[in-house]
Enzyme design. Sequence first.
Site, PDB file in Angstrom:
ATOM      1  CD  GLU A 145      41.346 -18.510   8.781  1.00 22.34           C
ATOM      2  OE1 GLU A 145      41.974 -17.005   9.273  1.00 22.34           O
ATOM      3  OE2 GLU A 145      41.622 -19.338   9.553  1.00 22.34           O
ATOM      4  CB  CYS A 179      36.223 -23.332   1.731  1.00 20.22           C
ATOM      5  SG  CYS A 179      37.577 -24.874   2.693  1.00 20.22           S
ATOM      6  CB  CYS A 196      44.180 -30.751  10.813  1.00 15.78           C
ATOM      7  SG  CYS A 196      43.874 -32.292  10.328  1.00 15.78           S
ATOM      8  CB  CYS A 202      49.561 -32.513   5.439  1.00 18.47           C
ATOM      9  SG  CYS A 202      48.851 -33.861   4.877  1.00 18.47           S
ATOM     10  CB  CYS A 209      49.128 -28.760   5.498  1.00 16.66           C
ATOM     11  SG  CYS A 209      47.362 -28.093   6.142  1.00 16.66           S
ATOM     12  CB  CYS A 211      44.603 -25.314  -0.479  1.00 18.30           C
ATOM     13  SG  CYS A 211      43.334 -25.418  -1.795  1.00 18.30           S
TER      14      CYS A 211
HETATM   15  N1  SAH Z   1      42.666 -32.284   5.478  1.00 12.94           N
HETATM   16  C1  SAH Z   1      41.287 -32.277   4.353  1.00 12.94           C
HETATM   17  C2  SAH Z   1      40.594 -31.068   3.934  1.00 12.94           C
HETATM   18  C3  SAH Z   1      41.320 -30.016   3.744  1.00 12.94           C
HETATM   19  S1  SAH Z   1      42.984 -29.911   3.701  1.00 12.94           S
HETATM   20  C4  SAH Z   1      42.310 -32.973   3.139  1.00 12.94           C
HETATM   21  O1  SAH Z   1      43.698 -32.687   3.878  1.00 12.94           O
HETATM   22  O2  SAH Z   1      42.117 -33.385   1.797  1.00 12.94           O
HETATM   23  C5  SAH Z   1      41.868 -28.980   1.704  1.00 12.94           C
HETATM   24  C6  SAH Z   1      43.501 -29.580   0.734  1.00 12.94           C
HETATM   25  O3  SAH Z   1      44.329 -28.284   0.418  1.00 12.94           O
HETATM   26  C7  SAH Z   1      43.963 -30.688   0.772  1.00 12.94           C
HETATM   27  O4  SAH Z   1      44.374 -31.236  -0.728  1.00 12.94           O
HETATM   28  C8  SAH Z   1      46.139 -30.011   0.758  1.00 12.94           C
HETATM   29  O5  SAH Z   1      46.413 -31.444   0.216  1.00 12.94           O
HETATM   30  C9  SAH Z   1      45.659 -28.659   0.235  1.00 12.94           C
HETATM   31  N2  SAH Z   1      46.919 -28.203   1.116  1.00 12.94           N
HETATM   32  C10 SAH Z   1      47.203 -28.394   1.874  1.00 12.94           C
HETATM   33  N3  SAH Z   1      48.499 -27.014   2.795  1.00 12.94           N
HETATM   34  C11 SAH Z   1      48.394 -26.473   0.804  1.00 12.94           C
HETATM   35  C12 SAH Z   1      49.349 -25.860   1.058  1.00 12.94           C
HETATM   36  N4  SAH Z   1      50.193 -25.453   1.648  1.00 12.94           N
HETATM   37  N5  SAH Z   1      49.431 -25.676  -0.490  1.00 12.94           N
HETATM   38  C13 SAH Z   1      48.322 -25.806  -1.006  1.00 12.94           C
HETATM   39  N6  SAH Z   1      47.154 -26.290  -1.265  1.00 12.94           N
HETATM   40  C14 SAH Z   1      47.539 -26.811   0.420  1.00 12.94           C
HETATM   41 FE1  SF4 Z   2      45.132 -32.119   7.822  1.00 18.36          FE
HETATM   42 FE2  SF4 Z   2      45.993 -29.842   6.312  1.00 18.36          FE
HETATM   43 FE3  SF4 Z   2      46.511 -32.839   5.922  1.00 18.36          FE
HETATM   44 FE4  SF4 Z   2      44.156 -31.145   5.607  1.00 18.36          FE
HETATM   45  S1  SF4 Z   2      46.142 -31.265   4.534  1.00 18.36           S
HETATM   46  S2  SF4 Z   2      44.439 -33.725   6.313  1.00 18.36           S
HETATM   47  S3  SF4 Z   2      44.104 -29.812   6.900  1.00 18.36           S
HETATM   48  S4  SF4 Z   2      46.945 -31.509   8.207  1.00 18.36           S
END
Ligand code: SAH
Ligand code: SF4
Length: 361
Positions: free
Chosen positions: A96, A109, A116, A120, A123, A339
């Site tokens: 996406e 974006c 991934c 995290c 996420c 995000c």
């Molecule tokens: N993997 C990279 C880029 C993609 S994620 C990274 O983690 O930086 C982009 C952003 O979305 C990151 O800063 C992450 O912390 C944030 N993010 C992930 N899950 C989220 C959520 N549930 N609510 C708000 N931000 C989130």
């Molecule tokens: Fe991967 Fe989501 Fe963590 Fe970014 S925030 S590194 S996309 S698991």
Amino acid sequence: MSHSTEKIDLRNLSLSKLKDFMSSFGKERYRTVQILRWLYQKGAHSIDEMTNLSKTFRRELNGVSFISTLDPLHVEQAKDGTKKFLFQLKDANRIESVLIPDKSRLTLCVSSQVGCAFGCRFCLTGKMGWKRDLTISEILNQILAVQRTLKDKVSITNIVLMGMGEPLANYTNTVNAIELMTNPDAFKFSSRRVTLSTVGLLPELERLSKEKISFRLAVSLNAADEEIRSDLMPINRRYPLRKLLEACRNFPLRPRARITFEYVLVEGINDSTQDARKLLRLLRGIPSKINLIPLNEAPGIPFKRPSEETVREFQEILMKGGIIAIVRGSKGAEISAACGQLQGKGPEPGIRNIDFLKQQG
Ligand code: SAH
Ligand code: SF4
């Protein structure tokens, strides 16, 4: 040049590979510039469109190469104007991209991987695990495909590598894609308008600091404390906060440039006034800016978004401490485009609703 093997995708060649490819035809440098413009400024679909190349040369090129494209399978639009584009790749994997209008900016974006590997805990992309890396052309074709749906005078102004995936875990393709995004003969985005967001892979950050490409760096911090960060982001056990900040401190920045630190605010986990003060202390001496992202809640994510008041308090402490802190809205949340909400799912398989976009621009 071997003619028996598969045809080469011109949009999947790095800048230096494209130059090599051109010299394999004995073509002068100028040809590379012409082809870059067709590929990335005019968004050519076929070699035959490249009318300023001789017919003979086009025939030669057609014999050994082609131009890949992506078409959205589905587009959803939120009330706030955010649009989510679902793409199906050649191998049926799905990714996406999210288009976010904001005042004078139109930010796209883009994804760098299918899924991934970093898991995290807040996420959704992390929940699906890693499927594979995107190729250079799969990264760049997201931009061209979205740009094609826009009205004539409307252009994407900013690119953020913040979609699905961890860009530095797909290092080479990401760096080659950024080079083409910012090359004046290719996409020609200003390097201040291309942002790479990373969880902070230390060896790759070190390598990145020596590349000749230029872009904005964003680092997903999400906690000001080793233990809390390890709990939210398993990668912190391998590359701890302390070392990450040291790498940031040493990262070469142009004059007046800053590193953006992303901080997802999670209720009761990292959102106290104490956390805010700790964060201030940690960032001392690093030219920085903070993006506060109140957690986007989702089914299967075991966390809550803090109240607006908590968010405001957190922000105020940072601002009073002399750091620019911006609260990111949760644009696109109603269509799961915010995000951390990208999973490459879309609605029903096979639905195409891109026609409405053509009217709306
Ligand atoms: N993997 C990279 C880029 C993609 S994620 C990274 O983690 O930086 C982009 C952003 O979305 C990151 O800063 C992450 O912390 C944030 N993010 C992930 N899950 C989220 C959520 N549930 N609510 C708000 N931000 C989130
Ligand atoms: Fe991967 Fe989501 Fe963590 Fe970014 S925030 S590194 S996309 S698991």
